[in-house]
Write a protein that holds these residues in place. Sequence first.
Motif, PDB file in Angstrom:
ATOM      1  N   VAL A 126     -15.143  -8.149   4.580  1.00  0.00           N
ATOM      2  CA  VAL A 126     -13.825  -8.063   5.215  1.00  0.00           C
ATOM      3  C   VAL A 126     -12.733  -7.928   4.154  1.00  0.00           C
ATOM      4  N   VAL A 149      -6.638  -8.811   9.329  1.00  0.00           N
ATOM      5  CA  VAL A 149      -6.743  -7.355   9.314  1.00  0.00           C
ATOM      6  C   VAL A 149      -5.608  -6.783  10.147  1.00  0.00           C
ATOM      7  N   PHE A 166     -13.110 -13.448   9.437  1.00  0.00           N
ATOM      8  CA  PHE A 166     -11.781 -12.979   9.826  1.00  0.00           C
ATOM      9  C   PHE A 166     -10.749 -14.098   9.789  1.00  0.00           C
ATOM     10  N   GLY A 200     -11.050  -4.624   4.747  1.00  0.00           N
ATOM     11  CA  GLY A 200     -10.090  -5.035   5.765  1.00  0.00           C
ATOM     12  C   GLY A 200      -8.776  -4.297   5.736  1.00  0.00           C
ATOM     13  N   ASN A 201      -8.458  -3.628   4.631  1.00  0.00           N
ATOM     14  CA  ASN A 201      -7.218  -2.847   4.572  1.00  0.00           C
ATOM     15  C   ASN A 201      -7.479  -1.361   4.761  1.00  0.00           C
ATOM     16  N   SER A 203     -10.643  -0.625  10.947  1.00  0.00           N
ATOM     17  CA  SER A 203     -10.184  -1.443  12.072  1.00  0.00           C
ATOM     18  C   SER A 203     -11.039  -2.704  12.195  1.00  0.00           C
ATOM     19  N   ARG A 204     -10.467  -3.704  12.809  1.00  0.00           N
ATOM     20  CA  ARG A 204     -11.211  -4.948  13.034  1.00  0.00           C
ATOM     21  C   ARG A 204     -12.471  -4.664  13.849  1.00  0.00           C
ATOM     22  N   ASN A 214      -3.307  -0.253   9.038  1.00  0.00           N
ATOM     23  CA  ASN A 214      -4.501   0.500   8.646  1.00  0.00           C
ATOM     24  C   ASN A 214      -4.561   1.850   9.350  1.00  0.00           C
ATOM     25  N   HIS A 264      -9.115 -13.926   6.454  1.00  0.00           N
ATOM     26  CA  HIS A 264      -8.525 -12.655   6.010  1.00  0.00           C
ATOM     27  C   HIS A 264      -8.035 -11.881   7.225  1.00  0.00           C
ATOM     28  N   ASP A 304      -4.435  -3.935  11.976  1.00  0.00           N
ATOM     29  CA  ASP A 304      -4.900  -2.676  12.551  1.00  0.00           C
ATOM     30  C   ASP A 304      -3.806  -1.607  12.584  1.00  0.00           C
TER      31      ASP A 304
END
Length: 208
Positions: free
Chosen positions: A114, A149, A144, A118-119, A122-123, A154, A147, A151
């Motif tokens: 993640v 995310v 998660f 994560g950047n 998508s989750r 991103n 960290h 969306d």
Amino acid sequence: MMVTSIIPVDKRKSKVFLEEGFAFVLYRGEVERFGIEEGKELEADVYQRILNEVLLGRAKERALYLLKSSGKTETWMKKKLQEAGYPEEAVSYAMNFLKEYRFIDDRAYAESYVRSYGNRKSRRQLVYELSQKGVSQEEISEAFSGHQVDDVENARQLLRKRLKGKTGISYEEKGRLSAFLGRKGYSYDVINRVMREISTEDREEWPE
């Protein structure tokens, strides 16, 4: 345990089959050393010697070798050892060793995954990929929790890369871009939000 067949894998190794099915892979010299012959009984003590003297250590070394390039999940490692022809006893021995010394840790793997992606993803896509790798839903949720995310951001970054500075996007192109983001796991709300930021004529600057 009756040896039903010995089938060469290559010039050096052979698969040994017992009445119960496929048993293990040995080098040809080892087949001879343990007196394994088709149609001959494989005594339980000989089978145990093969495990202790050859297969347990070899499975552990194979697992450590597979870990050299990057971290792996427990499910992935088990599958690779099974595909390599190690019996369940050897696979369990290797996995217990890896977990005892934390060479395999699905929670740590998920957290690292993640953090790394994560950047960029998508989750929903991250959850799917981790699930496919055999990570449990509980361990994914814990990853998660440490960290976040984003969306929306991103998705914006993905569109920037996709558009390459192009302006004057048509409605048809917006439809294709929306479908593209959908395949990447972004929700309708996220897609709708970022697509509203694109002008269908002269695209304005992206929001910071």
